[in-house]
Design a protein around this motif. Structure first.
Motif, PDB file in Angstrom:
ATOM      1  N   ARG A 146       0.837  -1.212   0.000  1.00  0.00           N
ATOM      2  CA  ARG A 146       0.000   0.000   0.000  1.00  0.00           C
ATOM      3  C   ARG A 146       0.868   1.257   0.000  1.00  0.00           C
ATOM      4  O   ARG A 146       0.573   2.226  -0.692  1.00  0.00           O
ATOM      5  CB  ARG A 146      -0.950   0.011   1.207  1.00  0.00           C
ATOM      6  N   ARG A 198       2.502   1.529  -3.402  1.00  0.00           N
ATOM      7  CA  ARG A 198       1.544   1.967  -4.411  1.00  0.00           C
ATOM      8  C   ARG A 198       1.246   3.455  -4.269  1.00  0.00           C
ATOM      9  O   ARG A 198       1.114   4.173  -5.251  1.00  0.00           O
ATOM     10  CB  ARG A 198       0.259   1.160  -4.257  1.00  0.00           C
ATOM     11  N   MET A 199       1.172   3.895  -3.027  1.00  0.00           N
ATOM     12  CA  MET A 199       0.938   5.322  -2.789  1.00  0.00           C
ATOM     13  C   MET A 199       2.084   6.152  -3.374  1.00  0.00           C
ATOM     14  O   MET A 199       1.863   7.136  -4.085  1.00  0.00           O
ATOM     15  CB  MET A 199       0.823   5.574  -1.278  1.00  0.00           C
ATOM     16  N   LEU A 242       1.956   6.192  -7.090  1.00  0.00           N
ATOM     17  CA  LEU A 242       0.896   7.103  -7.550  1.00  0.00           C
ATOM     18  C   LEU A 242       1.325   8.561  -7.442  1.00  0.00           C
ATOM     19  O   LEU A 242       1.024   9.374  -8.325  1.00  0.00           O
ATOM     20  CB  LEU A 242      -0.374   6.891  -6.719  1.00  0.00           C
ATOM     21  N   VAL A 243       2.023   8.885  -6.370  1.00  0.00           N
ATOM     22  CA  VAL A 243       2.533  10.259  -6.238  1.00  0.00           C
ATOM     23  C   VAL A 243       3.443  10.563  -7.429  1.00  0.00           C
ATOM     24  O   VAL A 243       3.298  11.577  -8.107  1.00  0.00           O
ATOM     25  CB  VAL A 243       3.309  10.459  -4.913  1.00  0.00           C
ATOM     26  N   LYS A 300       1.231  10.651 -10.803  1.00  0.00           N
ATOM     27  CA  LYS A 300       0.174  11.624 -11.047  1.00  0.00           C
ATOM     28  C   LYS A 300       0.323  12.939 -10.294  1.00  0.00           C
ATOM     29  O   LYS A 300      -0.180  13.953 -10.754  1.00  0.00           O
ATOM     30  CB  LYS A 300      -1.191  10.987 -10.709  1.00  0.00           C
ATOM     31  N   GLU A 301       0.940  12.923  -9.133  1.00  0.00           N
ATOM     32  CA  GLU A 301       1.065  14.169  -8.377  1.00  0.00           C
ATOM     33  C   GLU A 301       2.476  14.350  -7.819  1.00  0.00           C
ATOM     34  O   GLU A 301       2.665  14.518  -6.615  1.00  0.00           O
ATOM     35  CB  GLU A 301       0.017  14.199  -7.249  1.00  0.00           C
ATOM     36  N   PHE A 333       4.293  16.724  -7.722  1.00  0.00           N
ATOM     37  CA  PHE A 333       4.544  18.000  -7.037  1.00  0.00           C
ATOM     38  C   PHE A 333       4.523  17.837  -5.514  1.00  0.00           C
ATOM     39  O   PHE A 333       5.078  18.659  -4.786  1.00  0.00           O
ATOM     40  CB  PHE A 333       3.510  19.048  -7.465  1.00  0.00           C
ATOM     41  N   THR A 362       7.733  17.941  -4.000  1.00  0.00           N
ATOM     42  CA  THR A 362       8.313  19.286  -3.983  1.00  0.00           C
ATOM     43  C   THR A 362       7.989  20.020  -2.683  1.00  0.00           C
ATOM     44  O   THR A 362       8.788  20.789  -2.184  1.00  0.00           O
ATOM     45  CB  THR A 362       7.738  20.115  -5.157  1.00  0.00           C
ATOM     46  N   TYR A 363       6.786  19.769  -2.189  1.00  0.00           N
ATOM     47  CA  TYR A 363       6.341  20.548  -1.030  1.00  0.00           C
ATOM     48  C   TYR A 363       6.640  19.857   0.289  1.00  0.00           C
ATOM     49  O   TYR A 363       6.477  20.460   1.350  1.00  0.00           O
ATOM     50  CB  TYR A 363       4.837  20.838  -1.145  1.00  0.00           C
ATOM     51  N   PHE A 399      -1.403   5.229   6.780  1.00  0.00           N
ATOM     52  CA  PHE A 399      -1.431   6.438   5.951  1.00  0.00           C
ATOM     53  C   PHE A 399      -1.445   7.749   6.735  1.00  0.00           C
ATOM     54  O   PHE A 399      -1.003   8.775   6.221  1.00  0.00           O
ATOM     55  CB  PHE A 399      -2.645   6.409   5.017  1.00  0.00           C
ATOM     56  N   THR A 442      -0.485  11.615   5.457  1.00  0.00           N
ATOM     57  CA  THR A 442      -1.425  12.715   5.216  1.00  0.00           C
ATOM     58  C   THR A 442      -1.109  13.887   6.153  1.00  0.00           C
ATOM     59  O   THR A 442      -1.129  15.040   5.745  1.00  0.00           O
ATOM     60  CB  THR A 442      -2.886  12.258   5.416  1.00  0.00           C
ATOM     61  N   TYR A 490       2.016  15.669   4.941  1.00  0.00           N
ATOM     62  CA  TYR A 490       1.798  16.519   3.767  1.00  0.00           C
ATOM     63  C   TYR A 490       1.095  17.808   4.157  1.00  0.00           C
ATOM     64  O   TYR A 490       1.504  18.901   3.752  1.00  0.00           O
ATOM     65  CB  TYR A 490       0.993  15.760   2.698  1.00  0.00           C
ATOM     66  N   MET A 491       0.035  17.688   4.966  1.00  0.00           N
ATOM     67  CA  MET A 491      -0.657  18.908   5.387  1.00  0.00           C
ATOM     68  C   MET A 491       0.274  19.785   6.224  1.00  0.00           C
ATOM     69  O   MET A 491       0.293  20.998   6.086  1.00  0.00           O
ATOM     70  CB  MET A 491      -1.926  18.538   6.165  1.00  0.00           C
ATOM     71  N   GLU A 512       2.571  21.604   3.812  1.00  0.00           N
ATOM     72  CA  GLU A 512       1.890  22.696   3.111  1.00  0.00           C
ATOM     73  C   GLU A 512       1.702  23.882   4.055  1.00  0.00           C
ATOM     74  O   GLU A 512       1.926  25.034   3.671  1.00  0.00           O
ATOM     75  CB  GLU A 512       0.525  22.229   2.576  1.00  0.00           C
ATOM     76  N   GLY A 555      -5.425  12.022  -8.042  1.00  0.00           N
ATOM     77  CA  GLY A 555      -4.467  10.941  -7.882  1.00  0.00           C
ATOM     78  C   GLY A 555      -4.451  10.454  -6.458  1.00  0.00           C
ATOM     79  O   GLY A 555      -5.489  10.152  -5.873  1.00  0.00           O
ATOM     80  N   VAL A 556      -3.263  10.460  -5.912  1.00  0.00           N
ATOM     81  CA  VAL A 556      -3.056   9.811  -4.624  1.00  0.00           C
ATOM     82  C   VAL A 556      -3.715  10.580  -3.481  1.00  0.00           C
ATOM     83  O   VAL A 556      -4.129   9.992  -2.494  1.00  0.00           O
ATOM     84  CB  VAL A 556      -1.542   9.618  -4.388  1.00  0.00           C
ATOM     85  N   THR A 589      -6.130   8.588  -1.057  1.00  0.00           N
ATOM     86  CA  THR A 589      -5.677   8.378   0.320  1.00  0.00           C
ATOM     87  C   THR A 589      -6.611   9.048   1.318  1.00  0.00           C
ATOM     88  O   THR A 589      -6.908   8.494   2.372  1.00  0.00           O
ATOM     89  CB  THR A 589      -4.237   8.912   0.482  1.00  0.00           C
ATOM     90  N   TYR A 590      -7.072  10.240   0.976  1.00  0.00           N
ATOM     91  CA  TYR A 590      -7.983  10.927   1.892  1.00  0.00           C
ATOM     92  C   TYR A 590      -9.257  10.106   2.105  1.00  0.00           C
ATOM     93  O   TYR A 590      -9.725   9.949   3.224  1.00  0.00           O
ATOM     94  CB  TYR A 590      -8.358  12.315   1.341  1.00  0.00           C
ATOM     95  N   THR A 599      -8.452   6.909   4.101  1.00  0.00           N
ATOM     96  CA  THR A 599      -7.887   7.073   5.437  1.00  0.00           C
ATOM     97  C   THR A 599      -8.899   7.645   6.419  1.00  0.00           C
ATOM     98  O   THR A 599      -8.815   7.391   7.614  1.00  0.00           O
ATOM     99  CB  THR A 599      -6.636   7.984   5.369  1.00  0.00           C
ATOM    100  N   PHE A 634      -5.849  13.722  10.970  1.00  0.00           N
ATOM    101  CA  PHE A 634      -5.016  13.197   9.889  1.00  0.00           C
ATOM    102  C   PHE A 634      -4.624  14.274   8.867  1.00  0.00           C
ATOM    103  O   PHE A 634      -3.937  13.993   7.904  1.00  0.00           O
ATOM    104  CB  PHE A 634      -5.747  12.064   9.143  1.00  0.00           C
ATOM    105  N   GLY A 635      -5.115  15.479   9.058  1.00  0.00           N
ATOM    106  CA  GLY A 635      -4.782  16.531   8.102  1.00  0.00           C
ATOM    107  C   GLY A 635      -5.383  16.297   6.731  1.00  0.00           C
ATOM    108  O   GLY A 635      -4.772  16.605   5.701  1.00  0.00           O
ATOM    109  N   ARG A 641       0.815  27.124  -9.345  1.00  0.00           N
ATOM    110  CA  ARG A 641       1.010  25.666  -9.430  1.00  0.00           C
ATOM    111  C   ARG A 641       0.464  25.135 -10.759  1.00  0.00           C
ATOM    112  O   ARG A 641       1.060  24.256 -11.370  1.00  0.00           O
ATOM    113  CB  ARG A 641       0.302  24.958  -8.274  1.00  0.00           C
TER     114      ARG A 641
END
Lengths: 219, 444
Positions: free
Chosen positions: A27, A30-31, A34-35, A38-39, A41, A44-45, A198, A202, A205-206, A209, B42-43, B47-48, B51, B122-123, B287
């Motif tokens: 999992r 795969r995550m 996928l990043v 498809k994403e 970026f 980058t952050y 996960f 998550t 990432y938040m 950001e 995408g992910v 994932t959101y 999760t 979980f943000g 972006r």
């Protein structure tokens, strides 16, 4: 009964561990794929500093505004999750199994303490169940799977508790306990129990950001 | 405790939504939803959704939820359940009526303020998921009429308010002449290549708030700033396309904005007191165009005033007397951490600053942002009634003595006007620039 126990603690346990470890790796892998596909970026952050800043605030009780707003839930959820992790790993009976099966030796919990922690997990599960049924904002977003995962998580503790105290047919309860543990392990990567895998991502990432781009606190 | 299934039926008529829905077929809905989810997400979305533990802890973050007596339909996760979860679960097989409701929820019951992201353990970025819903609504042609009209204006005129090519420099000249009555050698420099700063605004300023251009020109003049404004398109930094999910138009208008700054060879872009425009230029549009961070230094008005005051380039003749309170706009405080600078400016300008609670990153939204006010009259009451909690927060601050509410964001400003009026709170609402203009030392 012995053959049932031998099956759930033998081949089935192996399968459960394989599904848990293999599934978790799959999992996460795969995550990440996928990043990248498809994403990209997101990489980058990402920031180690802000990831851990965010994670640290959220894994400390009362360190965030929302934890402070929900004092009862905060105490229960932290106690529940800590005991949920500690008991399976450090219970004396499990420590013996760890050593017998894998040759790993570590510190173990005194039985009475482990028993208390088990009760905390069960009471925590009851709290979550009651909360899910009685709080409108929770009930509104509840699906059958939410009850299923709660049952999956509490079953090993309920059966373990009953087996330890030998209140019912001990051999059967022991077998059911191991079976319930197998099911829980195997279910983690493939149900929403995967928040165990996960949520650090998550949150990170938040946190990144908010820290890097928004220059604001996310707690 | 409230019953979970109580939600007043919205009898709103919106031609954009209603006509759009009447043209939908189930096949079209399915193909658009799956196309957006397969090709444009995408992910994060995956994932959101997988999760989220359905704990409901995001609920109390939302001003709609709090203002509707904790009706779970208005909780952030409740809105997700009623929109994107269903779309994913049914693999796009949802009815036109479902799409109608999804359009109303995503466009008029969420300001994309991201307060819930601060409350989810979980943000999980629920505002992002609402943006996906808006993208689907856009591609289905069901966007509410008024905000769609704004997106059309962006597309045709490259500004938000159908300001025609000659009206823009004409308005600047008009304000320059007005200001020259006060300061004879004041100029609004147009197309000055190599200036330090390009000052950009949102189109409502020339359209019906021209005094803000006047005030900005006076502040620039007194502070001795080397600034310019473009005479061409690219002067407008606003972006409602960002909120309708029309990413292609968002990209076009942000490109025009950045390329104008590049053409004028300025060092940085300073923007007026607008929140959503800042989000577009600083976080979203860049972006889309492939810049991880904007290609220019972007300075929001709050930070600009902070720099000017801190450096002593504008002097305060006499501080503003009436007690003020400060509203933290989501896009520049939760979105850029300007809360402390806003406080520095407020304290520098005003004798008494009374905090409202919660504040800073945790302030309640104005309920106008995120494009909600731009859905126009059909949904005005949805956002006013959907923000009773803001009225209570403001009223509490008023009882502590506040008489003036500083809202350094256009959407907040307009939305709070409606709230203050509807709930009869009796606060005067001002921009920072209103107060700076009033209290600064000006040439005699």
């Amino acid at each position: 009964m012995h053959s049932f126990y031998n099956f759930v603690s033998g081949p089935l346990a192996w399968i459960a561990f394989l599904l848990f470890i293999g599934g978790s790796i799959f999992r996460i892998g795969r995550m990440l794929v996928l990043v990248a596909q498809k994403e990209p970026f997101i990489f980058t952050y990402m920031s180690w500093r802000y990831s851990f800043r965010s994670i640290l605030h959220w894994i400390v009780p009362f360190a965030t505004v929302n934890w402070r707003r929900q004092p009862v839930l905060t105490v229960v959820t932290f106690a529940f999750h800590l005991c949920l992790l500690a008991v399976p790993v450090f219970l004396l009976a499990h420590a013996v199994l760890w050593e017998d099966s894998f040759g790993i030796r570590w510190w173990s919990l005194p039985d009475t303490l482990a028993d208390t922690l088990t009760v905390i997990v069960i009471l925590g599960a009851v709290f979550f169940l009651v909360r899910r049924i009685t709080r409108p904002e929770v009930r509104f977003v509840t699906s059958a799977s939410d009850y299923v995962i709660l049952a999956i998580v509490s079953a090993p503790f309920i059966t373990g508790f009953l087996a330890y105290h030998q209140w019912f047919a001990y051999p059967l309860m022991m077998g059911l306990h191991v079976l319930a543990g197998d099911i829980m392990l195997a279910a983690i990567p493939f149900t929403r129990l995967s928040h165990m895998i996960f949520s650090p991502f998550t949150r990170a990432y938040m946190g990144s950001e908010f820290g890097k781009v928004r220059h604001a606190r996310d707690w | 405790m409230a019953e979970p299934s109580k939600q007043e039926k919205t009898a709103v008529v919106d031609d954009g939504i209603d006509v759009g829905v009447s043209r939908l077929t189930e096949e079209k809905i399915q193909s658009v939803i799956n196309s957006v989810i397969d090709n444009e997400t995408g992910v994060r979305l995956k994932t959101y959704v997988e999760t989220c533990i359905h704990c409901g802890l995001c609920s109390e973050a939302c001003h709609y939820y709090l203002s509707h007596d904790k009706d779970p339909h208005y909780s952030p996760v409740g809105k997700v359940k009623q929109t994107i979860w269903e779309m994913i679960r049914k693999k796009g097989r949802v009815s036109p009526e479902f799409i109608r409701q999804a359009a109303i929820i995503a466009h008029t019951q969420c300001n994309l303020c991201k307060r819930c992201a601060q409350y989810c353990p979980f943000g999980i970025d629920i505002a992002y998921m609402m943006s996906i819903v808006r993208r689907i609504i856009h591609r289905l042609g069901v966007t509410p009429l008024y905000i769609q009209d704004t997106a059309h204006s962006h597309s045709v005129t490259m500004n938000q308010m159908w300001v025609k090519g000659d009206e823009w420099p004409d308005t600047l000249q008009w304000q320059e002449e007005e200001a020259q009555a006060e300061i004879p050698d004041l100029r609004i420099p147009l197309e000055k290549e190599g200036a330090d700063i390009m000052y950009s605004v949102i189109a409502p300023e020339p359209k019906f708030q021209a005094q803000l251009l006047y005030q900005a020109a006076v502040i620039m003049h007194v502070a001795g700033v080397d600034w310019t404004m473009p005479a061409s398109v690219g002067w407008d930094n606003s972006d409602m396309a960002m909120y309708t999910g029309d990413n292609e138009i968002m990209g076009r208008i942000k490109r025009a904005h950045f390329e104008t700054a590049e053409r004028l060879k300025v060092k940085k872009i300073v923007m007026g007191e607008c929140g959503h425009a800042f989000r577009s230029v600083y976080d979203m549009g860049n972006r889309w165009l492939g810049w991880s961070m904007p290609p220019f230094t972007i300075v929001h008005a709050i930070e600009f005033y902070y720099d000017l005051i801190k450096a002593g380039r504008i002097q305060i003749a006499r501080k503003f007397k009436p007690p003020v309170t400060l509203h933290d706009p989501c896009n520049v405080v939760r979105g850029a951490g300007l809360g402390e600078k806003a406080r520095y400016v407020a304290h520098a300008l005003c004798e008494t600053v009374i905090e409202m609670y919660p504040n800073r990153e945790h302030n309640y939204c104005c309920c106008a942002g995120g494009g909600v006010i731009n859905t126009g009259p059909p949904f005005k009451m949805a956002r006013v009634e959907g923000n009773r909690v803001k009225a209570e927060q403001l009223f509490e601050t008023k009882t502590k003595g506040a008489e003036v509410l500083i809202a350094p964001c256009h959407n907040c400003h307009s939305g709070l006007e409606d709230i203050v009026h509807h709930y009869e709170i009796g606060l005067e609402i001002k921009f920072f620039s209103d107060i700076i203009y009033e209290v600064m030392e000006k040439p005699a």
